[in-house]
Design an enzyme around this catalytic site. Structure first.
Site, short mmCIF file in Angstrom:
data_model
loop_
_atom_site.label_atom_id
_atom_site.label_comp_id
_atom_site.label_asym_id
_atom_site.label_seq_id
_atom_site.Cartn_x
_atom_site.Cartn_y
_atom_site.Cartn_z
N CYS A 194 -3.48 10.98 1.44
CA CYS A 194 -2.77 9.72 1.21
C CYS A 194 -1.35 9.93 0.70
CB CYS A 194 -3.56 8.90 0.20
SG CYS A 194 -5.29 8.82 0.60
N LYS A 196 -7.63 18.28 -5.25
CA LYS A 196 -7.63 17.91 -6.67
C LYS A 196 -9.01 18.19 -7.26
CE LYS A 196 -8.68 12.98 -6.37
NZ LYS A 196 -8.25 11.66 -6.81
N LYS A 217 0.83 -1.20 0.00
CA LYS A 217 0.00 0.00 0.00
C LYS A 217 0.87 1.27 0.00
CE LYS A 217 -2.98 3.08 0.49
NZ LYS A 217 -4.17 3.41 -0.23
N1 SAJ Z 1 -1.10 14.80 -8.65
C1 SAJ Z 1 -0.16 15.48 -9.41
N2 SAJ Z 1 0.27 14.91 -10.58
C2 SAJ Z 1 -0.20 13.72 -11.01
C3 SAJ Z 1 -1.16 13.03 -10.23
C4 SAJ Z 1 -1.59 13.60 -9.06
O1 SAJ Z 1 0.30 16.57 -9.06
O2 SAJ Z 1 0.23 13.27 -12.08
C5 SAJ Z 1 -1.55 15.38 -7.38
C6 SAJ Z 1 -3.03 15.71 -7.34
O3 SAJ Z 1 -3.29 16.98 -7.87
C7 SAJ Z 1 -3.32 15.61 -5.85
C8 SAJ Z 1 -2.37 14.51 -5.38
O4 SAJ Z 1 -1.38 14.40 -6.38
O5 SAJ Z 1 -2.98 16.82 -5.18
C9 SAJ Z 1 -2.99 13.17 -5.14
O6 SAJ Z 1 -4.01 12.89 -6.08
P1 SAJ Z 1 -4.23 11.45 -6.75
O7 SAJ Z 1 -5.43 11.56 -7.61
O8 SAJ Z 1 -2.99 11.00 -7.40
O9 SAJ Z 1 -4.44 10.46 -5.54
P2 SAJ Z 1 -5.36 10.47 -4.22
O10 SAJ Z 1 -4.54 10.97 -3.08
O11 SAJ Z 1 -6.67 11.10 -4.46
O12 SAJ Z 1 -5.59 8.87 -4.04
C10 SAJ Z 1 -4.44 8.04 -3.90
C11 SAJ Z 1 -4.57 6.87 -4.91
N3 SAJ Z 1 -3.30 6.14 -4.97
C12 SAJ Z 1 -2.70 5.89 -6.16
O13 SAJ Z 1 -3.14 6.26 -7.21
C13 SAJ Z 1 -1.44 5.08 -6.09
C14 SAJ Z 1 -5.70 5.95 -4.47
O14 SAJ Z 1 -5.76 4.80 -5.32
C15 SAJ Z 1 -5.51 5.52 -3.01
O15 SAJ Z 1 -6.55 4.68 -2.57
C16 SAJ Z 1 -5.49 6.77 -2.15
O16 SAJ Z 1 -4.38 7.58 -2.57
C17 SAJ Z 1 -5.34 6.35 -0.70
O17 SAJ Z 1 -6.37 6.35 0.01
O18 SAJ Z 1 -4.25 5.96 -0.30
#
Ligand code: SAJ
Length: 422
Positions: free
Chosen positions: A257, A314, A203
């Site tokens: 997360c 986001k 995880k």
């Molecule tokens: N972000 C970027 N660039 C990217 C992708 C995301 O800057 O290319 C930023 C987003 O704007 C945001 C942050 O990262 O601020 C996180 O957003 P996210 O959509 O990547 O993820 P979370 O935090 O909403 O959810 C994550 C997910 N983990 C993965 O994709 C590996 C989700 O599957 C998990 O269940 C969740 O964390 C969790 O609960 O751990």
């Protein structure tokens, strides 16, 4: 396994409890907040998540879901409480500890305890086992203990809860098999069995993988600005390579997360997790970088007003936990800059929220900090008329820049150097 007690009715606990209830289980959802308990018992929700209202209403309507302040005896206990970060960047395991302690008097032989909260590797073995054994029962004999980390994406929780593959880490094989039988009742994805510590690491690896990749994108974006080239073009071209998938640059990484979990590795292995720490620091530095870009754009404008679009971490969610957008406004205000903040999804945040009209009125710089769909559909000409100076900084590269340029805006984009912007 008929009766399930879910501890924590947040982003993970509430959807899980509801989906279990609509799949025939008798579920009690437990939350320390009376407001949350009352809201759920009325069939309503206290968080924004597409589809959740319908499922909660169906679950409550079926009579299979009930919310309560205290846990009740059950065949399965699912712990889905927060594991936030302390000020010292260590895992705050107090919610998990309290949840586990609260079920000790309810444990009986054959019970299954599942930890879903993201936790440092070793939590089941070193933290949960001793607490649960205060019941006089042994983990691995009378108590089945498993870690089944949630991996749903906020905004798509219900879909991912059902369709994602899941990793099921048992304290022993019997616990893993028992937990698999439970998830098999509502998960369509594949279920992979392993041991609890491996599941804990898997995880954190997933979220750290994403954090490190975003840090790389952010770093290269800053380098591209300095080179006077366009990061987005670079990423697009690099991604034509069969083994490259460059992530998106942005104003930083937020949410409960990805911005937190990698620290659990740094905490446990301060010397060896050096790259993980560096990635976190790079992502945490992005709000300061955004403020620098804002300052450059404003130049010597007198008493400028910044129209800030977005506070959520986001796009299309209402969650502001660890949001870089909030942090950017903190920094702008600390520099004495006037900010008017608008977010159509967030009801309340640390910064006062105003209507879109009030936000844009007489503003000098439009600052996009969250990629909400609503912002993509703004009419540049209308916005231009409401503002005093037509400057735009898009930190997510989500607007149609040509349209904004045609409407008279000087458009700047995070990751794009001055030579391209000029
Ligand atoms: N972000 C970027 N660039 C990217 C992708 C995301 O800057 O290319 C930023 C987003 O704007 C945001 C942050 O990262 O601020 C996180 O957003 P996210 O959509 O990547 O993820 P979370 O935090 O909403 O959810 C994550 C997910 N983990 C993965 O994709 C590996 C989700 O599957 C998990 O269940 C969740 O964390 C969790 O609960 O751990």
């Amino acid at each position: 396994m008929k009766e399930v007690c879910v501890l924590g009715l947040g982003y993970i606990g509430l959807p899980t409890a509801s989906v279990l209830a609509t799949n025939g289980f008798k579920v009690v959802g437990v939350d320390v907040s009376q407001r949350v308990v009352d809201t759920v018992n009325e069939g309503n929700i206290h968080i924004e998540e597409p589809g959740l209202q319908t499922v909660v209403r169906a679950a409550i309507g079926s009579g299979n879901l009930r919310a309560a302040r205290e846990p009740e005896a059950a065949d399965v206990f699912i712990i889905a409480v927060p594991t936030p970060l302390t000020a010292r960047k260590t895992a705050d395991m107090s919610y998990v500890t309290r949840a586990a302690e609260s079920i000790v008097p309810l444990l009986r032989a054959g019970v299954l305890v599942i930890l879903e909260s993201t936790s440092p590797p070793g939590t089941c073995r070193d933290l949960l086992r001793p607490i649960l054994e205060r019941s006089g029962l042994s983990v691995g004999k009378e108590i089945h203990l498993a870690h089944c980390p949630e991996r749903v994406l906020p905004g798509k929780i219900l879909k991912e809860l059902i369709h994602n593959d899941r990793v099921i880490g048992g304290y022993d094989r019997a616990a893993a098999r028992k937990a698999r039988d439970l998830y098999a009742r509502f998960v369509d994805g594949e279920l992979f069995l392993t041991d609890a510590t491996t599941a804990e690491m898997v995880k954190i690896l997933e979220n750290t993988y994403r954090d490190v990749n975003i840090a790389l994108a952010n770093e290269v974006a800053v380098l591209c600005e300095r080179l006077g080239i366009d990061f987005w073009e670079c990423a697009q071209l690099a991604n034509r390579h069969p083994r490259v998938a460059v992530h998106r640059a942005g104003p930083g990484v937020g949410g409960h997360c990805i911005s937190i979990d990698p620290w659990f590795l740094v905490e446990k292995f301060p010397d060896d997790a050096a790259m993980v720490r560096l990635a976190r620091q790079r992502n945490d530095s992005m709000p300061t970088h955004v403020v620098r870009r804002v300052r450059d754009l404003l130049g010597d404008l007198q008493d400028p007003k910044i129209a800030v679009l977005g506070q959520a971490y986001k796009g299309n969610v209402d969650d502001i936990r660890e949001s870089p957008a909030v942090h950017v406004v903190d920094l702008l205000k600390a520099e004495g800059l006037r900010c008017a903040v608008y977010d159509p999804h967030v009801k309340k945040g640390p910064h006062e929220l105003v209507s879109l009209e009030e936000c844009l009125h007489d503003a000098d710089l439009l600052l996009v900090l969250t990629a909400h769909d609503e912002f993509k559909y703004l009419n540049p000409r209308q916005v231009a008329r409401q503002m005093r100076t037509n400057l735009l900084l898009d930190t997510h590269n989500v607007l149609e820049h040509e349209d904004w340029t045609l409407a008279g805006f000087r458009v700047a984009v995070l990751g794009v150097g001055a030579a391209v912007n000029a």
